[in-house]
Design a protein around this motif. Structure first.
Motif, PDB file in Angstrom:
ATOM      1  N   UNK A 117      17.918  49.723 -81.384  1.00 58.46           N
ATOM      2  CA  UNK A 117      17.958  49.850 -82.844  1.00 58.46           C
ATOM      3  C   UNK A 117      18.468  51.250 -83.158  1.00 58.46           C
ATOM      4  N   UNK A 118      19.671  51.339 -83.687  1.00 59.68           N
ATOM      5  CA  UNK A 118      20.364  52.620 -83.863  1.00 59.68           C
ATOM      6  C   UNK A 118      20.097  53.170 -85.260  1.00 59.68           C
ATOM      7  N   UNK A 119      19.687  54.440 -85.337  1.00 58.35           N
ATOM      8  CA  UNK A 119      19.468  55.066 -86.643  1.00 58.35           C
ATOM      9  C   UNK A 119      20.272  56.341 -86.840  1.00 58.35           C
ATOM     10  N   UNK A 120      21.050  56.759 -85.836  1.00 59.78           N
ATOM     11  CA  UNK A 120      21.858  57.964 -86.025  1.00 59.78           C
ATOM     12  C   UNK A 120      23.038  57.952 -85.068  1.00 59.78           C
ATOM     13  N   UNK A 121      24.120  58.592 -85.483  1.00 57.13           N
ATOM     14  CA  UNK A 121      25.288  58.789 -84.625  1.00 57.13           C
ATOM     15  C   UNK A 121      25.520  60.293 -84.532  1.00 57.13           C
ATOM     16  N   UNK A 122      25.566  60.812 -83.299  1.00 51.80           N
ATOM     17  CA  UNK A 122      25.615  62.249 -83.072  1.00 51.80           C
ATOM     18  C   UNK A 122      26.994  62.755 -82.697  1.00 51.80           C
ATOM     19  N   UNK A 123      27.865  61.875 -82.234  1.00 52.46           N
ATOM     20  CA  UNK A 123      29.185  62.307 -81.773  1.00 52.46           C
ATOM     21  C   UNK A 123      30.141  61.130 -81.809  1.00 52.46           C
ATOM     22  N   UNK A 124      31.406  61.426 -82.104  1.00 51.81           N
ATOM     23  CA  UNK A 124      32.477  60.431 -82.069  1.00 51.81           C
ATOM     24  C   UNK A 124      33.691  61.061 -81.392  1.00 51.81           C
ATOM     25  N   UNK A 125      34.789  60.324 -81.371  1.00 50.63           N
ATOM     26  CA  UNK A 125      36.013  60.860 -80.780  1.00 50.63           C
ATOM     27  C   UNK A 125      36.522  62.070 -81.555  1.00 50.63           C
TER      28      UNK A 125
END
Length: 328
Positions: A117-125
């Motif tokens: 269950x994902x609640x945050x995104x810390x890094x992308x391309x």
């Protein structure tokens, strides 16, 4: 790109929801599922699943790491590992899964699959997002699900800015489905690894009981005592009181040693029915009118009438499964 290990941002426990201005930018509320905190470093051909303490969980949950390797773009995701059984989250089965490796883990992935269950995104391309406000990171996360970059076994954590909805999530009925409570975040907050910058409020379910016991024969008890207790399941604390009945002649009967040794609200072992009464040898005493009287045999006395308990109320039933949605 960020590389493991990364300390996740943490939450401070509170007894109730904070006021609106407690965190920067206003408040956002997320459901707190009963699972394992995990950070997933994923992308084409690479995946690493890290626990809250930095341990490698990749081999214990091969279905999560396999899904991470199949992503079309590199991502670092923060979320909660869960296992569902019969419509609710099953923490016991999740614990069993975490101990398995190799063939046992692959078999468990088929019989009791996990989800993140994902609640945050810390890094992308495009680079790390730690300095971006929560509102911007949440909008990007919802977009990843909308465009189906993220799909099962990834699930979007339900979130809202509506306080009434957050209060509903604190109902014990949600706890029966495996939702522990609510995590409160500031819309303008940055992601600060290792810092307790969020607020966690647990759902509380309490139960009341009156327990009575006697020593000696049931027909002619030497002593009778009762305990009333209230227990809150969320924090595991209990509070209660213990009393011993007086003898019919008005003198105090000694407290039963078992009850004195036990904590309030606990049930102590009592002698079997028909066992002969024994004089107390513990040296403990009861107080009456400011004087101390040692333990002695007492005559039969009636048990105290139990207090009436309030009728149990049932909160609203949670949905069978919360569909991923973004409400911010």
């Amino acid at each position: 790109m960020l590389s493991p290990p990364v300390q996740p941002m943490l939450a401070e426990a509170r007894a109730e929801l904070p006021p609106e201005r407690a965190l920067p930018g206003g408040l956002a509320f997320e459901q707190k599922p009963d699972g394992y905190r995990a950070v997933l470093f994923a992308g084409p051909g690479r995946a690493h699943l890290q626990s809250r303490n930095g341990a490698d969980l990749s081999s214990a949950f091969p279905e999560i790491t396999a899904a991470g390797r199949d992503l079309r773009q590199p991502l670092v995701l923060d979320g909660e590992l869960v296992v569902a059984t019969e419509g609710r989250l099953d923490f016991g089965r999740l614990q069993a899964r975490a101990r398995r490796r190799g063939a046992g883990a692959r078999q468990a992935a088929r019989t009791a699959p996990a989800h993140l269950i994902v609640f945050d995104v810390l890094d992308t391309a495009d680079g790390p997002l730690l300095n971006e406000p929560y509102q911007a990171r949440r909008a990007l996360l919802e977009e990843l699900f909308t465009e189906e970059v993220l799909a099962a076994p990834f699930v979007l954590c339900p979130a809202t800015t509506d306080r009434a909805t957050a209060e509903d999530w604190l109902d014990p009925a949600w706890g029966a489905a495996g939702i522990e409570g609510v995590v409160v975040k500031g819309l303008a907050q940055k992601y600060q690894p290792g810092r307790r910058g969020w607020i966690k409020v647990r759902a509380r379910a309490s139960a009341e009981a009156v327990v009575a016991s006697v020593t000696g024969r049931v027909a002619a008890p030497v002593r009778s005592c009762w305990a009333a207790t209230t227990r809150q399941a969320a924090c595991g604390s209990s509070r209660g009181r213990h009393r011993c009945r007086r003898r019919p002649d008005g003198r105090s009967a000694a407290c039963c040693p078992q009850a004195e040794r036990s904590t309030p609200g606990s049930t102590a072992a009592s002698p079997p029915v028909g066992a002969p009464a024994r004089r107390s040898t513990t040296g403990r005493s009861c107080r009456r009118r400011g004087r101390v009287r040692r333990g002695h045999r007492g005559g039969p006395g009636p048990l105290p009438a139990p207090h009436p308990l309030p009728a149990r109320t049932r909160g609203p039933e949670p949905p069978a499964a919360a569909a991923p949605r973004g409400l911010i």
